[in-house]
Design a protein around this motif. Structure first.
Motif, PDB file in Angstrom:
ATOM      1  N   ALA A 152       0.822  -1.212   0.000  1.00  0.00           N
ATOM      2  CA  ALA A 152       0.000   0.000   0.000  1.00  0.00           C
ATOM      3  C   ALA A 152       0.855   1.260   0.000  1.00  0.00           C
ATOM      4  O   ALA A 152       0.328   2.366   0.143  1.00  0.00           O
ATOM      5  N   MET A 153       2.161   1.121  -0.182  1.00  0.00           N
ATOM      6  CA  MET A 153       3.071   2.271  -0.080  1.00  0.00           C
ATOM      7  C   MET A 153       2.829   3.267  -1.204  1.00  0.00           C
ATOM      8  O   MET A 153       3.114   2.987  -2.375  1.00  0.00           O
ATOM      9  N   PRO A 154       2.321   4.477  -0.895  1.00  0.00           N
ATOM     10  CA  PRO A 154       2.220   5.490  -1.942  1.00  0.00           C
ATOM     11  C   PRO A 154       3.552   6.231  -2.047  1.00  0.00           C
ATOM     12  O   PRO A 154       4.247   6.405  -1.039  1.00  0.00           O
ATOM     13  N   VAL A 155       3.931   6.634  -3.246  1.00  0.00           N
ATOM     14  CA  VAL A 155       5.069   7.532  -3.376  1.00  0.00           C
ATOM     15  C   VAL A 155       4.552   8.915  -2.996  1.00  0.00           C
ATOM     16  O   VAL A 155       3.567   9.392  -3.557  1.00  0.00           O
ATOM     17  N   THR A 156       5.199   9.551  -2.037  1.00  0.00           N
ATOM     18  CA  THR A 156       4.715  10.826  -1.511  1.00  0.00           C
ATOM     19  C   THR A 156       5.803  11.882  -1.620  1.00  0.00           C
ATOM     20  O   THR A 156       6.954  11.644  -1.239  1.00  0.00           O
ATOM     21  N   TYR A 198       1.489   9.296  -5.416  1.00  0.00           N
ATOM     22  CA  TYR A 198       1.408   8.464  -6.614  1.00  0.00           C
ATOM     23  C   TYR A 198       1.032   7.051  -6.196  1.00  0.00           C
ATOM     24  O   TYR A 198       1.644   6.459  -5.301  1.00  0.00           O
ATOM     25  N   ARG A 199       0.018   6.510  -6.856  1.00  0.00           N
ATOM     26  CA  ARG A 199      -0.342   5.100  -6.685  1.00  0.00           C
ATOM     27  C   ARG A 199      -1.033   4.601  -7.937  1.00  0.00           C
ATOM     28  O   ARG A 199      -1.434   5.384  -8.798  1.00  0.00           O
ATOM     29  N   ALA A 200      -1.177   3.283  -8.025  1.00  0.00           N
ATOM     30  CA  ALA A 200      -1.910   2.645  -9.122  1.00  0.00           C
ATOM     31  C   ALA A 200      -3.359   2.443  -8.688  1.00  0.00           C
ATOM     32  O   ALA A 200      -3.706   2.680  -7.530  1.00  0.00           O
ATOM     33  N   PRO A 201      -4.246   2.022  -9.598  1.00  0.00           N
ATOM     34  CA  PRO A 201      -5.634   1.765  -9.186  1.00  0.00           C
ATOM     35  C   PRO A 201      -5.734   0.718  -8.087  1.00  0.00           C
ATOM     36  O   PRO A 201      -6.625   0.788  -7.248  1.00  0.00           O
ATOM     37  N   ASP A 202      -4.843  -0.263  -8.091  1.00  0.00           N
ATOM     38  CA  ASP A 202      -4.852  -1.320  -7.090  1.00  0.00           C
ATOM     39  C   ASP A 202      -3.519  -1.344  -6.355  1.00  0.00           C
ATOM     40  O   ASP A 202      -2.550  -0.719  -6.777  1.00  0.00           O
ATOM     41  N   PHE A 203      -3.449  -2.105  -5.270  1.00  0.00           N
ATOM     42  CA  PHE A 203      -2.229  -2.188  -4.487  1.00  0.00           C
ATOM     43  C   PHE A 203      -1.092  -2.770  -5.333  1.00  0.00           C
ATOM     44  O   PHE A 203      -1.307  -3.544  -6.261  1.00  0.00           O
ATOM     45  N   TRP A 204       0.131  -2.370  -4.994  1.00  0.00           N
ATOM     46  CA  TRP A 204       1.296  -2.885  -5.717  1.00  0.00           C
ATOM     47  C   TRP A 204       1.372  -4.404  -5.608  1.00  0.00           C
ATOM     48  O   TRP A 204       1.069  -4.975  -4.562  1.00  0.00           O
ATOM     49  N   ARG A 205       1.823  -5.027  -6.686  1.00  0.00           N
ATOM     50  CA  ARG A 205       2.027  -6.472  -6.655  1.00  0.00           C
ATOM     51  C   ARG A 205       3.317  -6.782  -5.897  1.00  0.00           C
ATOM     52  O   ARG A 205       4.338  -6.120  -6.118  1.00  0.00           O
ATOM     53  N   PRO A 206       3.322  -7.773  -5.030  1.00  0.00           N
ATOM     54  CA  PRO A 206       4.565  -8.159  -4.357  1.00  0.00           C
ATOM     55  C   PRO A 206       5.662  -8.458  -5.381  1.00  0.00           C
ATOM     56  O   PRO A 206       5.414  -9.062  -6.422  1.00  0.00           O
ATOM     57  N   GLY A 207       6.861  -7.997  -5.092  1.00  0.00           N
ATOM     58  CA  GLY A 207       7.983  -8.195  -5.998  1.00  0.00           C
ATOM     59  C   GLY A 207       8.197  -7.071  -6.987  1.00  0.00           C
ATOM     60  O   GLY A 207       9.201  -7.067  -7.712  1.00  0.00           O
ATOM     61  N   THR A 208       7.276  -6.110  -7.037  1.00  0.00           N
ATOM     62  CA  THR A 208       7.418  -4.979  -7.965  1.00  0.00           C
ATOM     63  C   THR A 208       8.594  -4.096  -7.565  1.00  0.00           C
ATOM     64  O   THR A 208       8.811  -3.828  -6.378  1.00  0.00           O
ATOM     65  N   THR A 209       9.369  -3.658  -8.555  1.00  0.00           N
ATOM     66  CA  THR A 209      10.419  -2.662  -8.334  1.00  0.00           C
ATOM     67  C   THR A 209       9.883  -1.297  -8.761  1.00  0.00           C
ATOM     68  O   THR A 209       9.319  -1.162  -9.846  1.00  0.00           O
ATOM     69  N   GLN A 353       5.741  -3.835   8.082  1.00  0.00           N
ATOM     70  CA  GLN A 353       6.794  -2.902   7.715  1.00  0.00           C
ATOM     71  C   GLN A 353       6.171  -1.674   7.070  1.00  0.00           C
ATOM     72  O   GLN A 353       4.968  -1.636   6.789  1.00  0.00           O
ATOM     73  N   VAL A 354       6.969  -0.650   6.877  1.00  0.00           N
ATOM     74  CA  VAL A 354       6.477   0.608   6.314  1.00  0.00           C
ATOM     75  C   VAL A 354       5.790   0.339   4.979  1.00  0.00           C
ATOM     76  O   VAL A 354       6.311  -0.383   4.129  1.00  0.00           O
ATOM     77  N   GLY A 355       4.596   0.898   4.808  1.00  0.00           N
ATOM     78  CA  GLY A 355       3.843   0.703   3.575  1.00  0.00           C
ATOM     79  C   GLY A 355       2.701  -0.274   3.698  1.00  0.00           C
ATOM     80  O   GLY A 355       1.958  -0.479   2.738  1.00  0.00           O
ATOM     81  N   ASP A 356       2.519  -0.896   4.862  1.00  0.00           N
ATOM     82  CA  ASP A 356       1.377  -1.794   5.064  1.00  0.00           C
ATOM     83  C   ASP A 356       0.101  -0.996   5.275  1.00  0.00           C
ATOM     84  O   ASP A 356       0.102   0.062   5.906  1.00  0.00           O
ATOM     85  N   LEU A 357      -1.008  -1.529   4.770  1.00  0.00           N
ATOM     86  CA  LEU A 357      -2.315  -0.895   4.914  1.00  0.00           C
ATOM     87  C   LEU A 357      -2.904  -1.214   6.285  1.00  0.00           C
ATOM     88  O   LEU A 357      -2.868  -2.354   6.739  1.00  0.00           O
ATOM     89  N   VAL A 358      -3.462  -0.189   6.943  1.00  0.00           N
ATOM     90  CA  VAL A 358      -4.139  -0.350   8.229  1.00  0.00           C
ATOM     91  C   VAL A 358      -5.508   0.313   8.110  1.00  0.00           C
ATOM     92  O   VAL A 358      -5.604   1.511   7.843  1.00  0.00           O
ATOM     93  N   THR A 359      -6.575  -0.462   8.284  1.00  0.00           N
ATOM     94  CA  THR A 359      -7.936   0.038   8.131  1.00  0.00           C
ATOM     95  C   THR A 359      -8.655   0.045   9.475  1.00  0.00           C
ATOM     96  O   THR A 359      -8.729  -0.976  10.150  1.00  0.00           O
TER      97      THR A 359
END
Length: 420
Positions: A152-156, A198-209, A353-359
């Motif tokens: 869920a890490m947005p580029v900010t 910056y984010r995509a429509p959906d959460f980042w896929r694990p392993g994405t660079t 870790q940093v970037g995890d979603l918490v609802t």
């Protein structure tokens, strides 16, 4: 309430001599064939204008071509040293990979090739302006190099002072994100211009660079300011982890790959200092820290805490709270933070870790935009409306999927923790 807050691969080169922001070097008139019947060469326009002066150090080599495509770009400085550059996704410009130097001359030689092999080459020489004396807008990139972040890490990027609305498109054009495998997204501005996500429509896929560049050094911003620095970072997205906290049950559900791995009793903010409901992102992790609320409303205390994870700029954390273990799971007694047992907090630090979603759901107040990294607290359609540039029509959310945040070490400078 106030809170603190796509370049593709293809490498090219640059050569030196003057260039200006509003002009061009153009090829011959468009024609299907030359006088001797052979295929006519492409029509090519190159910007900045030849012999332009006082060009910003953020200058790009702009190109327009008809009846062909760009086949070569070479840029050099006035000492003959090549300047590396990369093309924009749409091929309309080549962007130097580092800021140009003030009061230097650069030369760009561009070649276009037509379908039948005919070529056109244009050259432009320009000189950059002296070092700006205007005050800089400070930018902070909340995306560190060589980290592993949650999905869920947005580029900010944060700005001080905020970016005026009229200047946001120019700034956004100089913010680049590249993902591998490709997962395109868009930037979205907070209403006050203090942050852009910056984010995509959906959460980042694990392993994405994810590679990010905020190429703002020397960028004219409005009439009175310039950008302060050129910053870049490349990091990876890790495993799928998310937290769901329900005020009705006073329980935290910890999910990995969409599967429940543990439930943890919590004590949230009491009615006078409620916890916010909404979608947050873990911003920082601290083994030990001190909450100092002296001088703040509803504050006045200083306390040392362990295993603290920041969720908002306003001071909402998840942390170990041995003093409230008797209330956890039944009663809200905190100043807005999520209290869990010392043992559970220690375990959780090894999972998140940093970037995890918490609802959070069911509390008395809603999360405010900008109080933390709030990019996921709105729908994709609403998020895309915050872009200062057009969003591609095909960029639409995929089918609904289980949130899958992930893993990261790192964090960003932040205010002194203020709530417990």
């Amino acid at each position: 309430m106030s809170f603190r807050r796509r370049l593709t691969a293809l490498s090219v080169t640059i050569v030196a001599t003057p260039l200006a922001l509003g002009g061009c070097t153009e090829a011959r008139k468009l024609g299907a064939r030359s006088a001797d019947g052979r295929a006519a060469p492409p029509v090519l326009t190159v910007m900045p204008t030849d012999r332009a002066r006082d060009v910003p150090i953020t200058a790009e080599i702009g190109t327009q071509v008809a009846k062909g495509r760009i086949s070569a770009v070479r840029i050099t400085d006035d000492k003959g040293v090549e300047v590396k550059a990369e093309p924009r996704e749409d091929g309309t410009a080549w962007v130097p990979t580092a800021p140009l130097q003030p009061k230097r001359t650069y030369t760009a030689e561009v070649t276009a090739t037509g379908d039948k092999g005919a070529t056109t080459t244009r050259k432009t020489t320009f000189t950059t302006m002296p070092k700006s004396t205007k005050p800089a807008i400070t930018s902070t990139l909340y995306f560190s190099n060589e980290q592993t972040y949650g999905t869920a890490m947005p580029v900010t990027v944060a700005f001080d002072p905020p970016i005026p609305k009229a200047a946001r498109a120019d700034v956004q054009r100089r913010l680049f994100v590249k993902t591998s495998p490709a997962q395109p997204g868009t930037w979205s501005w907070l209403e006050d211009g203090s942050q852009v996500y910056y984010r995509a429509p959906d959460f980042w896929r694990p392993g994405t660079t994810i590679s990010v560049r905020a190429a703002l050094q020397g960028l004219p911003i409005g009439k009175d300011r310039v950008g302060d620095a050129d910053r870049s970072a490349t990091s990876k997205i890790g495993r799928q982890v998310s937290l769901e906290i329900d005020n009705a049950t006073k329980q935290m559900s910890v999910l990995r790959d969409g599967k429940l791995i543990r439930k943890i009793p919590v004590s949230l903010g009491k009615p006078s200092t409620p916890t916010s409901s909404g979608k947050m992102v873990i911003m920082e992790k601290h083994q030990n820290t001190t909450f100092d609320t002296r001088g703040e409303p509803n504050g006045g205390y200083v306390v040392d805490v362990e295993d603290a994870q920041r969720l908002t700029w306003g001071g909402e954390f998840i942390h170990g709270a041995p003093w409230s273990e008797g209330d956890q799971g039944t009663t809200n007694v905190s100043h807005g933070c999520t209290n869990i047992s010392a043992a559970a907090a220690d375990w959780l630090m090894g999972v998140t870790q940093v970037g995890d979603l918490v609802t959070f759901t069911g509390t008395e107040v809603q999360l405010q935009a900008g109080n933390g990294w709030t990019a996921w607290n709105v729908s994709w359609d609403e998020f895309a409306k915050g872009s200062a540039l057009p969003v591609p029509a095909g960029l639409r959310p995929a089918q609904a999927q289980v949130p899958h945040p992930g893993t990261a070490v790192g964090g960003s400078p932040a205010p002194v923790p203020s709530v417990r």
